[in-house]
Design a protein around this motif. Structure first.
Motif, PDB file in Angstrom:
ATOM      1  N   ALA A  54       0.830  -1.205   0.000  1.00 54.32           N
ATOM      2  CA  ALA A  54       0.000   0.000   0.000  1.00 54.32           C
ATOM      3  C   ALA A  54       0.867   1.259   0.000  1.00 54.32           C
ATOM      4  CB  ALA A  54      -0.919  -0.009   1.222  1.00 54.32           C
ATOM      5  N   PHE A  55       1.936   1.233   0.778  1.00 51.73           N
ATOM      6  CA  PHE A  55       2.861   2.362   0.814  1.00 51.73           C
ATOM      7  C   PHE A  55       3.479   2.601  -0.563  1.00 51.73           C
ATOM      8  CE2 PHE A  55       7.247   3.839   1.183  1.00 51.73           C
ATOM      9  CZ  PHE A  55       7.101   5.003   1.901  1.00 51.73           C
ATOM     10  N   GLY A  56       3.953   1.520  -1.211  1.00 50.73           N
ATOM     11  CA  GLY A  56       4.578   1.668  -2.522  1.00 50.73           C
ATOM     12  C   GLY A  56       3.605   2.107  -3.597  1.00 50.73           C
ATOM     13  N   ALA A  57       2.382   1.551  -3.584  1.00 52.52           N
ATOM     14  CA  ALA A  57       1.406   1.921  -4.603  1.00 52.52           C
ATOM     15  C   ALA A  57       0.944   3.362  -4.453  1.00 52.52           C
ATOM     16  CB  ALA A  57       0.201   0.986  -4.520  1.00 52.52           C
ATOM     17  N   THR A  58       0.935   3.902  -3.224  1.00 53.87           N
ATOM     18  CA  THR A  58       0.501   5.275  -2.996  1.00 53.87           C
ATOM     19  C   THR A  58       1.605   6.284  -3.304  1.00 53.87           C
ATOM     20  OG1 THR A  58      -0.939   4.454  -1.230  1.00 53.87           O
ATOM     21  CG2 THR A  58      -0.573   6.824  -1.319  1.00 53.87           C
ATOM     22  N   SER A  59       2.845   5.905  -3.078  1.00 51.32           N
ATOM     23  CA  SER A  59       3.945   6.860  -3.202  1.00 51.32           C
ATOM     24  C   SER A  59       4.749   6.726  -4.487  1.00 51.32           C
ATOM     25  CB  SER A  59       4.904   6.703  -2.018  1.00 51.32           C
ATOM     26  OG  SER A  59       5.459   5.390  -1.984  1.00 51.32           O
ATOM     27  N   SER A  60       4.453   5.718  -5.324  1.00 52.67           N
ATOM     28  CA  SER A  60       5.264   5.501  -6.518  1.00 52.67           C
ATOM     29  C   SER A  60       4.422   4.848  -7.601  1.00 52.67           C
ATOM     30  CB  SER A  60       6.484   4.629  -6.194  1.00 52.67           C
ATOM     31  OG  SER A  60       7.192   4.279  -7.361  1.00 52.67           O
ATOM     32  N   ASP A  61       4.834   5.071  -8.860  1.00 51.95           N
ATOM     33  CA  ASP A  61       4.175   4.427  -9.993  1.00 51.95           C
ATOM     34  C   ASP A  61       4.776   3.064 -10.306  1.00 51.95           C
ATOM     35  OD1 ASP A  61       2.317   6.446 -10.579  1.00 51.95           O
ATOM     36  OD2 ASP A  61       3.877   7.632 -11.583  1.00 51.95           O
ATOM     37  N   VAL A  62       5.856   2.700  -9.630  1.00 59.70           N
ATOM     38  CA  VAL A  62       6.508   1.424  -9.891  1.00 59.70           C
ATOM     39  C   VAL A  62       5.628   0.268  -9.446  1.00 59.70           C
ATOM     40  CG1 VAL A  62       8.547   0.014  -9.407  1.00 59.70           C
ATOM     41  CG2 VAL A  62       8.784   2.486  -9.710  1.00 59.70           C
ATOM     42  N   ILE A  63       4.977   0.421  -8.290  1.00 54.45           N
ATOM     43  CA  ILE A  63       4.086  -0.610  -7.751  1.00 54.45           C
ATOM     44  C   ILE A  63       2.647  -0.219  -8.058  1.00 54.45           C
ATOM     45  CG2 ILE A  63       3.314  -1.790  -5.662  1.00 54.45           C
ATOM     46  CD1 ILE A  63       6.038  -1.301  -4.457  1.00 54.45           C
ATOM     47  N   GLN A  64       1.909  -1.133  -8.660  1.00 55.32           N
ATOM     48  CA  GLN A  64       0.518  -0.892  -9.014  1.00 55.32           C
ATOM     49  C   GLN A  64      -0.356  -1.980  -8.406  1.00 55.32           C
ATOM     50  OE1 GLN A  64       0.055  -0.487 -13.238  1.00 55.32           O
ATOM     51  NE2 GLN A  64       1.532   1.190 -13.404  1.00 55.32           N
ATOM     52  N   ILE A  65      -1.446  -1.558  -7.798  1.00 55.56           N
ATOM     53  CA  ILE A  65      -2.428  -2.472  -7.218  1.00 55.56           C
ATOM     54  C   ILE A  65      -3.729  -2.301  -7.977  1.00 55.56           C
ATOM     55  CG2 ILE A  65      -3.636  -3.195  -5.133  1.00 55.56           C
ATOM     56  CD1 ILE A  65      -0.671  -3.595  -4.940  1.00 55.56           C
ATOM     57  N   GLY A  66      -4.044  -3.266  -8.835  1.00 54.93           N
ATOM     58  CA  GLY A  66      -5.272  -3.167  -9.611  1.00 54.93           C
ATOM     59  C   GLY A  66      -5.207  -2.220 -10.781  1.00 54.93           C
ATOM     60  N   GLY A  67      -4.014  -1.886 -11.258  1.00 51.89           N
ATOM     61  CA  GLY A  67      -3.878  -0.993 -12.409  1.00 51.89           C
ATOM     62  C   GLY A  67      -3.304   0.359 -12.024  1.00 51.89           C
ATOM     63  N   ALA A  68      -3.002   1.161 -13.042  1.00 51.35           N
ATOM     64  CA  ALA A  68      -2.407   2.479 -12.823  1.00 51.35           C
ATOM     65  C   ALA A  68      -3.427   3.447 -12.215  1.00 51.35           C
ATOM     66  CB  ALA A  68      -1.864   3.034 -14.129  1.00 51.35           C
ATOM     67  N   ILE A  69      -2.922   4.414 -11.479  1.00 53.10           N
ATOM     68  CA  ILE A  69      -3.791   5.399 -10.837  1.00 53.10           C
ATOM     69  C   ILE A  69      -4.362   6.372 -11.862  1.00 53.10           C
ATOM     70  CG2 ILE A  69      -3.821   7.328  -9.201  1.00 53.10           C
ATOM     71  CD1 ILE A  69      -1.895   5.793  -7.467  1.00 53.10           C
ATOM     72  N   GLY A  70      -3.572   6.748 -12.859  1.00 52.47           N
ATOM     73  CA  GLY A  70      -4.049   7.677 -13.878  1.00 52.47           C
ATOM     74  C   GLY A  70      -3.807   9.120 -13.498  1.00 52.47           C
ATOM     75  N   ASN A  71      -4.688   9.993 -13.961  1.00 49.03           N
ATOM     76  CA  ASN A  71      -4.487  11.433 -13.767  1.00 49.03           C
ATOM     77  C   ASN A  71      -5.265  11.975 -12.574  1.00 49.03           C
ATOM     78  OD1 ASN A  71      -6.989  11.046 -14.900  1.00 49.03           O
ATOM     79  ND2 ASN A  71      -6.911  12.864 -16.204  1.00 49.03           N
ATOM     80  N   VAL A  72      -5.559  11.133 -11.604  1.00 50.71           N
ATOM     81  CA  VAL A  72      -6.230  11.606 -10.384  1.00 50.71           C
ATOM     82  C   VAL A  72      -5.214  11.659  -9.254  1.00 50.71           C
ATOM     83  CG1 VAL A  72      -8.430  10.640 -11.125  1.00 50.71           C
ATOM     84  CG2 VAL A  72      -6.898   9.259  -9.732  1.00 50.71           C
ATOM     85  N   HIS A  73      -5.623  12.211  -8.135  1.00 51.86           N
ATOM     86  CA  HIS A  73      -4.729  12.311  -6.978  1.00 51.86           C
ATOM     87  C   HIS A  73      -4.359  10.916  -6.465  1.00 51.86           C
ATOM     88  CE1 HIS A  73      -6.496  16.569  -6.110  1.00 51.86           C
ATOM     89  NE2 HIS A  73      -5.526  16.599  -7.022  1.00 51.86           N
ATOM     90  N   ARG A  74      -3.162  10.816  -5.941  1.00 53.84           N
ATOM     91  CA  ARG A  74      -2.695   9.530  -5.433  1.00 53.84           C
ATOM     92  C   ARG A  74      -3.457   9.121  -4.170  1.00 53.84           C
ATOM     93  NH1 ARG A  74       1.573   8.339  -8.552  1.00 53.84           N
ATOM     94  NH2 ARG A  74       1.633   6.323  -7.482  1.00 53.84           N
ATOM     95  N   ASN A  75      -3.993  10.087  -3.459  1.00 56.14           N
ATOM     96  CA  ASN A  75      -4.796   9.790  -2.272  1.00 56.14           C
ATOM     97  C   ASN A  75      -6.262  10.129  -2.479  1.00 56.14           C
ATOM     98  OD1 ASN A  75      -4.423  12.542  -2.350  1.00 56.14           O
ATOM     99  ND2 ASN A  75      -4.141  12.773  -0.132  1.00 56.14           N
ATOM    100  N   ALA A  76      -6.706  10.062  -3.723  1.00 53.67           N
ATOM    101  CA  ALA A  76      -8.104  10.352  -4.030  1.00 53.67           C
ATOM    102  C   ALA A  76      -9.014   9.297  -3.403  1.00 53.67           C
ATOM    103  CB  ALA A  76      -8.312  10.402  -5.539  1.00 53.67           C
ATOM    104  N   PRO A  77     -10.244   9.657  -3.040  1.00 55.17           N
ATOM    105  CA  PRO A  77     -11.162   8.665  -2.458  1.00 55.17           C
ATOM    106  C   PRO A  77     -11.382   7.444  -3.353  1.00 55.17           C
ATOM    107  CG  PRO A  77     -11.999  10.869  -2.116  1.00 55.17           C
ATOM    108  CD  PRO A  77     -10.807  11.021  -3.005  1.00 55.17           C
ATOM    109  N   ALA A  78     -11.512   7.652  -4.660  1.00 51.59           N
ATOM    110  CA  ALA A  78     -11.721   6.521  -5.568  1.00 51.59           C
ATOM    111  C   ALA A  78     -10.515   5.592  -5.580  1.00 51.59           C
ATOM    112  CB  ALA A  78     -12.009   7.036  -6.976  1.00 51.59           C
ATOM    113  N   VAL A  79      -9.318   6.152  -5.499  1.00 54.92           N
ATOM    114  CA  VAL A  79      -8.099   5.341  -5.485  1.00 54.92           C
ATOM    115  C   VAL A  79      -8.031   4.503  -4.209  1.00 54.92           C
ATOM    116  CG1 VAL A  79      -5.572   5.438  -5.430  1.00 54.92           C
ATOM    117  CG2 VAL A  79      -6.844   6.932  -6.973  1.00 54.92           C
ATOM    118  N   ILE A  80      -8.331   5.123  -3.079  1.00 58.14           N
ATOM    119  CA  ILE A  80      -8.282   4.405  -1.801  1.00 58.14           C
ATOM    120  C   ILE A  80      -9.306   3.278  -1.769  1.00 58.14           C
ATOM    121  CG2 ILE A  80      -8.667   4.664   0.691  1.00 58.14           C
ATOM    122  CD1 ILE A  80      -7.532   7.487   0.461  1.00 58.14           C
ATOM    123  N   VAL A  81     -10.503   3.534  -2.272  1.00 56.22           N
ATOM    124  CA  VAL A  81     -11.536   2.500  -2.303  1.00 56.22           C
ATOM    125  C   VAL A  81     -11.096   1.333  -3.173  1.00 56.22           C
ATOM    126  CG1 VAL A  81     -13.884   1.988  -3.062  1.00 56.22           C
ATOM    127  CG2 VAL A  81     -13.422   4.087  -1.790  1.00 56.22           C
TER     128      VAL A  81
END
Length: 416
Positions: A30-57
């Motif tokens: 979770a730390f790596g997926a939130t702070s870096s693009d190297v680790i992805q959980i369920g796909g890339a975050i895209g152009n939204v905030h790294r701590n966006a509600p949709a990303v956290i959900v």
């Protein structure tokens, strides 16, 4: 009695290294997926905030799916511990209530699983606070997405997994069978995702997904970047029906667990083994074998050279390899992989609405997607099964104290 069982098992779980190792691994991901693009959980975050509600959900949804394999050891294992250690007669001969025994241990396992997701949440929060994260990619900090995810995603999914695993545990009385059941359920869930790619089945699949992933995807499918950065999904329509439906199913599974649990060592319908009559050997044959063995031992001395070690290694390698390839779990896991490959192959003739041929490159990608995760599960399962096999069978003291003697090359291989 419920409080005593709960306190005892919770203290046991909190002292277990597995809880903290699993929690640390989830937190690091979770730390790596939130702070870096190297680790992805369920796909890339895209152009939204790294701590966006949709990303956290979405993170919590994917971690709840991965947690299916971790929760097994916190829910199923406590229900089977007494039967494996031979202390079940001690417990069930006391004037305790059966429901207190089951409820106390299940609640303690559920609390231990929640602790893992609390560490995961801490990893997300800490990852968003790292100095190397671009401030433009971060929104204002809020605990609301974490609390919403726990209430709508994590807790209902943990309740379903607890109900499913406890039912498997009390009906099979085998941790191996529970593990195979978990893998079978996961493969069926993955197969359903393959078979339901057609948009006309999207609604029914959203309701039948036990983790709520498809319902959430349907709810947030057409959100803009601004909506993903600021909004939480509304608990209505398909998402609400999905959560209510699987909470009701979880309640039914838990009810079946309490009804089917039997404190007896033998399951219903299973005949007790009759006492085998002792097999007697002729006294002359036994005496001759003992004299021959004593003569061989008197003429040889113990040796643990390179030749003996090599013979032991090759024998153990052959013995374990044949045992794995002939074992029922391996055959079952292989059948799950074939079923998953068959389901994945049904969609290779179409790519974004364009018909394609099942050429080598396409089929290799299908095979890799169908078997790559299954190989990890097989390795992880047998890595623990082979190491702890003698201890589980209570033969570790015997096998660890056996002497080996070098009586020529052929005799050494026979004795090893």
């Amino acid at each position: 009695m419920f409080a005593e069982f709960f306190r005892f098992d919770l203290r046991y779980q909190l002292r277990s290294p597995l809880l903290w190792v699993a929690g640390s691994i989830f937190a690091l991901f979770a730390f790596g997926a939130t702070s870096s693009d190297v680790i992805q959980i369920g796909g890339a975050i895209g152009n939204v905030h790294r701590n966006a509600p949709a990303v956290i959900v979405n993170f919590f949804v994917n971690f709840s799916v991965l947690g299916l394999f971790i929760v097994t050891f916190f829910v199923a294992q406590p229900l089977l511990r007494d039967f494996e250690m031979g202390t079940d007669e001690l417990f069930f001969s006391t004037p305790m209530r059966q429901r207190d025994y089951i409820a106390g241990r299940l609640t303690a396992g559920l609390a231990a699983a929640v602790a893992i997701y609390l560490l995961t949440s801490a990893g997300m929060i800490l990852g968003g606070a790292m100095p190397w994260v671009d401030p433009e990619r971060l929104g204002p900090f809020s605990l609301a997405p974490h609390l919403w995810s726990f209430a709508i995603v994590v807790i209902p999914n943990l309740l379903f997994m607890t109900a499913l695993l406890s039912l498997l545990a009390v009906t099979t009385r085998s941790l191996l069978s529970v593990y195979l059941g978990v893998i079978g359920f996961f493969v069926l869930w993955a197969m359903a995702s393959y078979l339901a790619r057609d948009i006309q089945y999207d609604a029914i699949v959203s309701l039948l997904d036990p983790f709520g992933a498809r319902a959430l995807e349907r709810t947030m499918r057409y959100w803009s970047a601004n909506e993903s950065n600021t909004l939480l999904p509304q608990l209505d329509s398909y998402l609400l029906i999905n959560r209510v439906l699987w909470l009701a199913i979880s309640t039914g599974l838990l009810t079946a667990t309490f009804m089917l649990f039997r404190p007896q060592r033998f399951r219903a319908g299973k005949k007790r083994l009759r006492h085998a009559q002792p097999v007697t050997q002729p006294a002359t044959a036994a005496t001759g074998s003992q004299e021959k063995g004593a003569a061989l031992a008197a003429n040889q001395k113990a040796s643990f050279g390179r030749r003996v070690v090599s013979a032991q290694f090759l024998h153990q390698l052959r013995f374990d390899a044949v045992g794995v390839l002939r074992s029922v779990p391996f055959v079952v896991l292989l059948a799950f992989g074939v079923a998953n490959l068959t389901a994945g192959s049904t969609s290779v003739d179409d790519m974004f609405g364009t018909s394609i041929l099942p050429v080598t490159d396409v089929m290799l990608r299908v095979i890799d997607g169908s078997y790559s995760y299954l190989l990890i599960l097989i390795i992880g399962f047998y890595a623990g099964e082979l190491v702890w096999r003698e201890r589980s069978a209570r033969l570790a003291e015997l096998t660890d104290t056996l002497p080996y003697m070098e009586i020529g090359r052929a005799s050494c291989r026979e004795r090893v």
